[in-house]
Write a protein that holds these residues in place. Structure first.
Motif: not given
Length: 531
Positions: A135-136, A139, A144, A150
């Motif tokens: 997830r990081e 990010a 995007k 997500e």
């Protein structure tokens, strides 16, 4: 839990991981773990009810180490492909020491009902950490993530990472290079030219390096233009290896040095010019060892043995009627600043300060300012590793004496190169006439000092090693007449030119290099030259 309880738990975990790696999961019992750890069986069961609980601890150890390595390297605003490559490569680095028992462990971990399965409820903490790392990475990337993905995309990426792990477990290639190639394989960024693709701010340059299955023209015997080579400094560690490789491939080698056995000596400039005439390649490796105290006498010798010999070669080449097509002159990766924030390549690397940097700058100045049209390359070598010498012996000795822990804070980067790849790089530079200027001679996979010493211990020394604080390094350096900066400076050298020109590494990872070295070095303490 008391400090003694924590110590006992950590000792059981370390012992179990060593036995899992050395003897396999199936052959390792709780009784054996307790015996090896010198802890009663009842006490061992008090901390861990089964081997499965130790496996979960292994998962957590790997995930913590993985996050610690990967997070500082993720590029804010970088491409998703770059950041995922960083996550995958650092994950493979962390798992490296456990490859030996991975295959035997598969039948335990694969069944979904097994407590050791990565999908089990017992593995949820480690699984959550792995998904969060993905997830990081998302990010930090410039692309995007669609809102509809997500929630699920980090988990999907983690599942793909498990697929890479499965490939790695069954990968028998040296250093698991096939898995590394899989990570580097076709993707969004790999549709770009290797010369335009941006570099990842991590332990890899972001450029794709060809693997050892693409042999060089030299190794295939197609080196018809390389008939005669001049080697200066042929008595040194790199020089001896270069000499043997060239001669074994039918190349006539001439030498320049101090001794009477050389074809020319430094005291005879006209003789040097004669030796250089009609040759194909000049490789200058001459220079006093820097493993010494930097007092005035030693400092003068270090300077003169590099700068004056390089200047003499420049003068001799101007009077040589048939000069070589390439002059490859030794230099050092220490020319760059202490780097802990990003890798230093030939294009964007920042030069440092201090005595070692001053030597390197003066050395390269004499090379590039020499009034000769010969193509010139400065070989900015990182730390050279290999059996029978190089820089590996002191590290092995420390590990074998029980002092093989981190040096200083252990976070300094350790850029290195196997001796075999040094020789291959020199030949590669010769075979690619578009290459000139500085060339970083380094593996694409540097490691921290902590990781380097851990891998040395695992391959060549002991399981445990006391760390060496900075004050002790300085004290020890004075005793053996050398400088502590040789191990405390953070060298983060990125081989940009080699990667862009498709250089093929025989030993791309430290694990693969140490595997080869371990097969050739004898037991006991190894000889070390004192300054």
């Amino acid at each position: 839990m008391s400090s003694r309880g924590i110590e006992t738990r950590e000792k059981l975990v370390a012992t179990a991981l060593r036995l899992f790696r050395d003897e396999g999961f199936a052959a390792t019992t709780m009784r054996k773990i307790a015996t090896e750890a010198e802890i009663s069986l009842g006490n061992a069961y008090y901390y861990f009810a089964s081997k499965d609980e130790l496996v979960h601890e292994l998962y957590l150890v790997i995930q913590r180490d993985h996050r610690e390595r990967a997070l500082p390297l993720l590029r804010q605003g970088g491409s998703l492909a770059e950041n995922l490559a960083i996550v995958l490569h650092t994950g493979l680095d962390v798992m490296g020491p456990y490859h030996g028992f991975g295959g035997a462990f598969l039948h335990v971990a694969l069944p979904t009902a097994s407590p050791s399965s990565p999908f089990s409820a017992e593995s949820s903490d480690a699984r959550s950490m792995a998904v969060e790392l993905m997830r990081e990475a998302l990010a930090a990337s410039k692309q995007k993530t669609p809102a509809s993905l997500e929630t699920q995309l980090p988990t999907l990426l983690w599942l793909s990472y498990l697929g890479v792990t499965l490939h790695w477990v069954t990968d028998s290639s040296p250093g698991q290079t096939r898995t590394r190639s899989l990570v580097d394989g076709p993707g969004p960024d790999h549709r770009q030219s290797a010369h335009t693709r941006p570099a990842a701010s991590g332990t890899r340059s972001g450029r794709r390096c060809r693997r050892p299955d693409d042999k060089s023209r030299f190794c295939r015997g197609e080196h018809k233009t390389m008939k005669t080579v001049v080697v200066c400094g042929a008595s040194g560690y790199v020089g001896q290896h270069l000499l043997r490789t060239l001669e074994s491939n039918g190349v006539d080698v001439r030498t320049i040095g101090r001794g009477g056995t050389s074809d020319a000596t430094w005291s005879d400039e006209h003789g040097v010019a004669d030796v250089l005439s009609g040759t194909d390649l000049l490789v200058n490796l001459a220079g006093r060892s820097v493993s010494c105290r930097y007092n005035k006498r030693n400092a003068d010798d270090i300077f003169s043995s590099r700068v004056e010999t390089t200047a003499l070669l420049g003068r001799a080449l101007t009077r040589t009627p048939q000069p070589p097509s390439l002059w490859a002159n030794a230099s050092t990766g220490t020319i760059y600043r202490d780097a802990r924030d990003r890798p230093m390549d030939e294009k964007n690397g920042e030069l440092g300060k201090g005595f070692s940097v001053a030597v390197a700058r003066a050395w390269e100045h004499e090379l590039f300012s020499a009034p000769t049209p010969v193509r010139k390359v400065a070989l900015r070598m990182s730390i050279v590793l290999g059996a029978g010498g190089g820089a590996i012996n002191p590290f092995v000795n420390l590990a074998r004496m029980g002092f093989g822990g981190r040096m200083g804070d252990g976070r300094q980067m350790f850029s290195w190169i196997h001796i075999a790849d040094v020789i291959r790089a020199i030949i590669h530079v010769y075979e690619n006439p578009e290459i000139s200027g500085p060339v970083n001679i380094a593996s694409p996979y540097p490691v921290t000092n902590t990781d380097m010493m851990r891998m040395v211990r695992a391959k060549l020394g002991r399981q445990y090693g006391f760390p060496t604080p900075g004050w002790m390094l300085e004290f020890g350096a004075r005793i053996i007449r050398t400088e502590a900066e040789l191990v405390t400076k953070s060298r983060w050298v990125s081989p940009g030119v080699l990667a862009d020109s498709g250089f093929q590494y025989q030993f791309p990872t430290l694990e693969s290099a140490l595997n080869q070295i371990a097969q050739e070095i004898p037991r006991g303490l190894l000889p070390v030259s004192l300054g």
